[in-house]
Scaffold this motif. Structure first.
Motif, PDB file in Angstrom:
ATOM      1  N   HIS A  21       0.834  -1.203   0.000  1.00  0.00           N
ATOM      2  CA  HIS A  21       0.000   0.000   0.000  1.00  0.00           C
ATOM      3  C   HIS A  21       0.869   1.254   0.000  1.00  0.00           C
ATOM      4  O   HIS A  21       0.658   2.177  -0.803  1.00  0.00           O
ATOM      5  CB  HIS A  21      -0.921  -0.016   1.219  1.00  0.00           C
ATOM      6  N   VAL A  22       1.868   1.295   0.886  1.00  0.00           N
ATOM      7  CA  VAL A  22       2.754   2.457   0.957  1.00  0.00           C
ATOM      8  C   VAL A  22       3.550   2.611  -0.331  1.00  0.00           C
ATOM      9  O   VAL A  22       3.682   3.710  -0.878  1.00  0.00           O
ATOM     10  CB  VAL A  22       3.703   2.324   2.165  1.00  0.00           C
ATOM     11  N   ASP A  23       4.058   1.497  -0.838  1.00  0.00           N
ATOM     12  CA  ASP A  23       4.919   1.549  -2.018  1.00  0.00           C
ATOM     13  C   ASP A  23       4.148   2.010  -3.253  1.00  0.00           C
ATOM     14  O   ASP A  23       4.589   2.902  -3.983  1.00  0.00           O
ATOM     15  CB  ASP A  23       5.534   0.168  -2.256  1.00  0.00           C
ATOM     16  N   VAL A  24       2.983   1.433  -3.494  1.00  0.00           N
ATOM     17  CA  VAL A  24       2.211   1.790  -4.686  1.00  0.00           C
ATOM     18  C   VAL A  24       1.651   3.208  -4.559  1.00  0.00           C
ATOM     19  O   VAL A  24       1.684   3.987  -5.520  1.00  0.00           O
ATOM     20  CB  VAL A  24       1.077   0.768  -4.939  1.00  0.00           C
ATOM     21  N   CYS A  25       1.164   3.572  -3.384  1.00  0.00           N
ATOM     22  CA  CYS A  25       0.630   4.927  -3.182  1.00  0.00           C
ATOM     23  C   CYS A  25       1.744   5.972  -3.160  1.00  0.00           C
ATOM     24  O   CYS A  25       1.477   7.162  -3.346  1.00  0.00           O
ATOM     25  CB  CYS A  25      -0.153   5.008  -1.880  1.00  0.00           C
ATOM     26  N   ASN A  26       2.979   5.531  -2.936  1.00  0.00           N
ATOM     27  CA  ASN A  26       4.110   6.443  -2.801  1.00  0.00           C
ATOM     28  C   ASN A  26       3.873   7.424  -1.654  1.00  0.00           C
ATOM     29  O   ASN A  26       4.269   8.588  -1.710  1.00  0.00           O
ATOM     30  CB  ASN A  26       4.375   7.207  -4.105  1.00  0.00           C
ATOM     31  N   ALA A  27       3.217   6.925  -0.614  1.00  0.00           N
ATOM     32  CA  ALA A  27       2.873   7.783   0.520  1.00  0.00           C
ATOM     33  C   ALA A  27       2.529   6.927   1.728  1.00  0.00           C
ATOM     34  O   ALA A  27       2.048   5.793   1.597  1.00  0.00           O
ATOM     35  CB  ALA A  27       1.693   8.692   0.179  1.00  0.00           C
ATOM     36  N   GLN A  28       2.782   7.476   2.906  1.00  0.00           N
ATOM     37  CA  GLN A  28       2.343   6.869   4.162  1.00  0.00           C
ATOM     38  C   GLN A  28       1.065   7.585   4.598  1.00  0.00           C
ATOM     39  O   GLN A  28       1.055   8.821   4.716  1.00  0.00           O
ATOM     40  CB  GLN A  28       3.434   7.010   5.225  1.00  0.00           C
ATOM     41  N   THR A  29       0.020   6.817   4.821  1.00  0.00           N
ATOM     42  CA  THR A  29      -1.293   7.405   5.084  1.00  0.00           C
ATOM     43  C   THR A  29      -1.793   7.186   6.503  1.00  0.00           C
ATOM     44  O   THR A  29      -2.769   7.814   6.911  1.00  0.00           O
ATOM     45  CB  THR A  29      -2.329   6.825   4.108  1.00  0.00           C
ATOM     46  N   GLY A  30      -1.155   6.303   7.257  1.00  0.00           N
ATOM     47  CA  GLY A  30      -1.578   6.026   8.631  1.00  0.00           C
ATOM     48  C   GLY A  30      -0.430   6.288   9.582  1.00  0.00           C
ATOM     49  O   GLY A  30       0.621   5.664   9.487  1.00  0.00           O
ATOM     50  N   PRO A  31      -0.578   7.227  10.527  1.00  0.00           N
ATOM     51  CA  PRO A  31       0.534   7.566  11.416  1.00  0.00           C
ATOM     52  C   PRO A  31       0.819   6.480  12.443  1.00  0.00           C
ATOM     53  O   PRO A  31      -0.080   5.763  12.883  1.00  0.00           O
ATOM     54  CB  PRO A  31       0.060   8.851  12.101  1.00  0.00           C
ATOM     55  N   ILE A  32       2.082   6.385  12.834  1.00  0.00           N
ATOM     56  CA  ILE A  32       2.494   5.504  13.923  1.00  0.00           C
ATOM     57  C   ILE A  32       2.402   6.300  15.221  1.00  0.00           C
ATOM     58  O   ILE A  32       2.797   7.461  15.294  1.00  0.00           O
ATOM     59  CB  ILE A  32       3.920   4.966  13.697  1.00  0.00           C
ATOM     60  N   PHE A  33       1.862   5.689  16.248  1.00  0.00           N
ATOM     61  CA  PHE A  33       1.630   6.298  17.547  1.00  0.00           C
ATOM     62  C   PHE A  33       2.892   6.094  18.388  1.00  0.00           C
ATOM     63  O   PHE A  33       3.206   4.983  18.803  1.00  0.00           O
ATOM     64  CB  PHE A  33       0.416   5.587  18.166  1.00  0.00           C
ATOM     65  N   LEU A  34       3.644   7.185  18.624  1.00  0.00           N
ATOM     66  CA  LEU A  34       4.864   7.140  19.417  1.00  0.00           C
ATOM     67  C   LEU A  34       4.658   7.859  20.748  1.00  0.00           C
ATOM     68  O   LEU A  34       3.817   8.754  20.859  1.00  0.00           O
ATOM     69  CB  LEU A  34       6.026   7.790  18.668  1.00  0.00           C
ATOM     70  N   ALA A  35       5.448   7.477  21.747  1.00  0.00           N
ATOM     71  CA  ALA A  35       5.400   8.119  23.058  1.00  0.00           C
ATOM     72  C   ALA A  35       6.803   8.558  23.443  1.00  0.00           C
ATOM     73  O   ALA A  35       7.796   7.942  23.063  1.00  0.00           O
ATOM     74  CB  ALA A  35       4.850   7.149  24.103  1.00  0.00           C
ATOM     75  N   TYR A  36       6.867   9.649  24.212  1.00  0.00           N
ATOM     76  CA  TYR A  36       8.151  10.130  24.712  1.00  0.00           C
ATOM     77  C   TYR A  36       7.980  10.632  26.134  1.00  0.00           C
ATOM     78  O   TYR A  36       6.862  10.942  26.566  1.00  0.00           O
ATOM     79  CB  TYR A  36       8.706  11.242  23.813  1.00  0.00           C
ATOM     80  N   ARG A  37       9.080  10.676  26.883  1.00  0.00           N
ATOM     81  CA  ARG A  37       9.029  11.211  28.235  1.00  0.00           C
ATOM     82  C   ARG A  37       8.851  12.729  28.152  1.00  0.00           C
ATOM     83  O   ARG A  37       9.563  13.400  27.418  1.00  0.00           O
ATOM     84  CB  ARG A  37      10.281  10.830  29.006  1.00  0.00           C
ATOM     85  N   LYS A  38       7.918  13.227  28.933  1.00  0.00           N
ATOM     86  CA  LYS A  38       7.535  14.637  28.860  1.00  0.00           C
ATOM     87  C   LYS A  38       8.761  15.551  28.873  1.00  0.00           C
ATOM     88  O   LYS A  38       9.700  15.346  29.642  1.00  0.00           O
ATOM     89  CB  LYS A  38       6.618  14.970  30.033  1.00  0.00           C
ATOM     90  N   ASN A  39       8.732  16.578  28.012  1.00  0.00           N
ATOM     91  CA  ASN A  39       9.834  17.515  27.870  1.00  0.00           C
ATOM     92  C   ASN A  39       9.279  18.939  27.965  1.00  0.00           C
ATOM     93  O   ASN A  39       8.345  19.295  27.235  1.00  0.00           O
ATOM     94  CB  ASN A  39      10.535  17.283  26.530  1.00  0.00           C
ATOM     95  N   ALA A  40       9.869  19.770  28.839  1.00  0.00           N
ATOM     96  CA  ALA A  40       9.327  21.105  29.103  1.00  0.00           C
ATOM     97  C   ALA A  40       9.378  21.995  27.870  1.00  0.00           C
ATOM     98  O   ALA A  40       8.430  22.749  27.591  1.00  0.00           O
ATOM     99  CB  ALA A  40      10.091  21.753  30.262  1.00  0.00           C
ATOM    100  N   ALA A  41      10.453  21.926  27.093  1.00  0.00           N
ATOM    101  CA  ALA A  41      10.578  22.787  25.913  1.00  0.00           C
ATOM    102  C   ALA A  41       9.527  22.438  24.870  1.00  0.00           C
ATOM    103  O   ALA A  41       8.921  23.322  24.245  1.00  0.00           O
ATOM    104  CB  ALA A  41      11.983  22.667  25.332  1.00  0.00           C
ATOM    105  N   VAL A  42       9.305  21.145  24.676  1.00  0.00           N
ATOM    106  CA  VAL A  42       8.286  20.718  23.725  1.00  0.00           C
ATOM    107  C   VAL A  42       6.906  21.161  24.207  1.00  0.00           C
ATOM    108  O   VAL A  42       6.087  21.662  23.428  1.00  0.00           O
ATOM    109  CB  VAL A  42       8.335  19.188  23.512  1.00  0.00           C
ATOM    110  N   SER A  43       6.637  20.984  25.492  1.00  0.00           N
ATOM    111  CA  SER A  43       5.328  21.361  26.040  1.00  0.00           C
ATOM    112  C   SER A  43       5.048  22.846  25.838  1.00  0.00           C
ATOM    113  O   SER A  43       3.925  23.235  25.489  1.00  0.00           O
ATOM    114  CB  SER A  43       5.258  21.022  27.532  1.00  0.00           C
ATOM    115  N   ARG A  44       6.069  23.701  26.053  1.00  0.00           N
ATOM    116  CA  ARG A  44       5.872  25.142  25.864  1.00  0.00           C
ATOM    117  C   ARG A  44       5.589  25.477  24.406  1.00  0.00           C
ATOM    118  O   ARG A  44       4.702  26.288  24.097  1.00  0.00           O
ATOM    119  CB  ARG A  44       7.111  25.906  26.341  1.00  0.00           C
TER     120      ARG A  44
END
Length: 413
Positions: A136-159
């Motif tokens: 699907h990704v190869d033929v569409c030449n695109a990624q259409t469904g996001p991967i759900f990632l997690a990270y440890r909370k970061n103050a700079a990102v939150s601001r």
């Protein structure tokens, strides 16, 4: 360090976003997907599950099916249904369910980080499940469904996220399941640089949900590298579409089990066997849900029982100490003979979003016993992934589900 980049997004035009946004492709079976697309012709499921555009006897893995997805996607880009941005930006994606809000950053993550273990996994993947999304990704030449990632909370990102959300949202709509979706564009260069540099300081980010989508995206990237031996590593195919959430905002629900039979025992005999392993008492009234780690509840012969694992039986190992592991290792395998829950047809899994009434319904319909578990904690997921280990299958159920179709990453951008 995590290379989490802004990207030139392909996204729905504002007035079409609510109708296009769709639950992930793997939430539906083929019949359900077809019913959904017939009900909503704008749904992105038409592209994510292109077999819905063909008669039911069409092989869903036929090359024509994948080509249909390509043609639908790029046709909608050409006619203005989707907008193709030129500037690489981050997007802020806020989801509110039952009064609880979680806010993520839509970005592209590095496949090299995935290969080198900066992006950490906690589940195995199966090649047969990857093969469909690779094509699907190869033929569409695109990624259409996001991967759900997690990270440890970061103050700079939150601001930076909070500052971006002071603007008018790009999208703001309520989906059919009652979840509110809001999207904001982070386009300011200084703010983008702040977020990018903050992720570079992180030793790891974690796949929360979407292991098969991530593995498929990376394998397409590896194929593209083979086809382009002069690649620099900066090409779009070296990155995959993701939404990254801070760990303190995530909700993991219980992922429960139902078993078809008691391995030849009567209900009383099975209860007696279970009482040798756990401390068990009959639930009072509507007391059905386990209250803490190490507790689970069991529905058997029309009654609920509250069960507690004995402290001496809990190992120090980050995988073996998970509640899903304790139930499997202490009861399901030795007593009921379920040796491999990935392949044993006698066991089934029920996501916590369906509630405990669904466990009672399954026992009345086609099962002998049900087990409700206390949810796995995000800290347990991190500990397993940091140790380089894998969780048992069906250990985590995340809600709310990310929508597909709101953000698309073209591999030629």
């Amino acid at each position: 360090m995590a290379d989490i980049r802004p990207f030139p997004c392909i996204r729905p035009c504002r007035e079409k976003a609510a109708g296009i946004a769709a639950l992930p492709y793997d939430v539906y079976n083929r019949q359900e997907a077809k019913q959904e697309t017939e009900k909503n012709p704008d749904s992105f499921l038409n592209i994510d599950r292109p077999e819905t555009q063909f008669p039911d006897d069409m092989d869903m893995y036929d090359e024509k099916v994948y080509q249909k997805a390509h043609d639908l996607l790029w046709g909608k880009i050409a006619d203005g249904t989707f907008v193709r941005e030129e500037k690489p930006c981050y997007y802020i994606y806020e989801l509110t369910m039952d009064g609880r809000t979680q806010t993520g950053i839509v970005a592209c993550a590095s496949m090299d980080d995935y290969l080198n273990g900066v992006i950490k996994k906690h589940e195995n993947t199966r090649e047969e499940k990857e093969a469909d999304r690779i094509r699907h990704v190869d033929v569409c030449n695109a990624q259409t469904g996001p991967i759900f990632l997690a990270y440890r909370k970061n103050a700079a990102v939150s601001r930076a996220v909070a500052d971006t959300m002071q603007k008018e949202p790009l999208y703001d709509f309520l989906s059919g399941d009652g979840i509110r979706h809001r999207v904001f564009v982070m386009e300011e260069d200084d703010r983008i640089q702040t977020v990018y540099q903050a992720f570079l300081t992180m030793q790891a980010v974690y796949i929360a949900d979407g292991h098969h989508r991530a593995a498929s995206a990376v394998k397409v990237g590896l194929q593209r590298r083979e086809a382009h031996p002069g690649y620099t590593g900066k090409e779009a195919f070296n990155y995959f579409l993701s939404v990254l959430f801070p760990d303190d905002q995530l909700l993991i629900m219980d992922y429960n089990r139902v078993v078809k039979d008691l391995a030849g025992r009567t209900a009383d005999e099975f209860l007696a066997e279970a009482a040798k392993i756990f401390d068990i008492r009959k639930a009072a009234g509507r007391e059905r849900r386990p209250k803490k780690k190490g507790d689970f509840s069991m529905y058997l012969d029309g009654s609920w029982y509250l069960c507690t694992v004995r402290a001496a039986d809990v190992p120090k190992d980050p995988v073996k100490s998970l509640d899903v592991s304790l139930l499997q290792d202490l009861l399901l395998e030795p007593v009921l003979g379920i040796h491999d829950p990935k392949t044993d047809a006698r066991i089934d899994f029920v996501g916590g979003i369906r509630g405990l009434d669904e466990l009672e319904r399954r026992v009345a319909a086609d099962c002998a016993v049900a087990f409700a578990l206390y949810p796995t904690d995000i800290s347990e997921l991190f500990a397993v992934a940091d140790a380089g280990l894998l969780m048992p299958p069906k250990s985590t159920w995340f809600e709310p589900k990310l929508r597909s179709g709101l953000f698309i990453h073209a591999l030629d951008s």
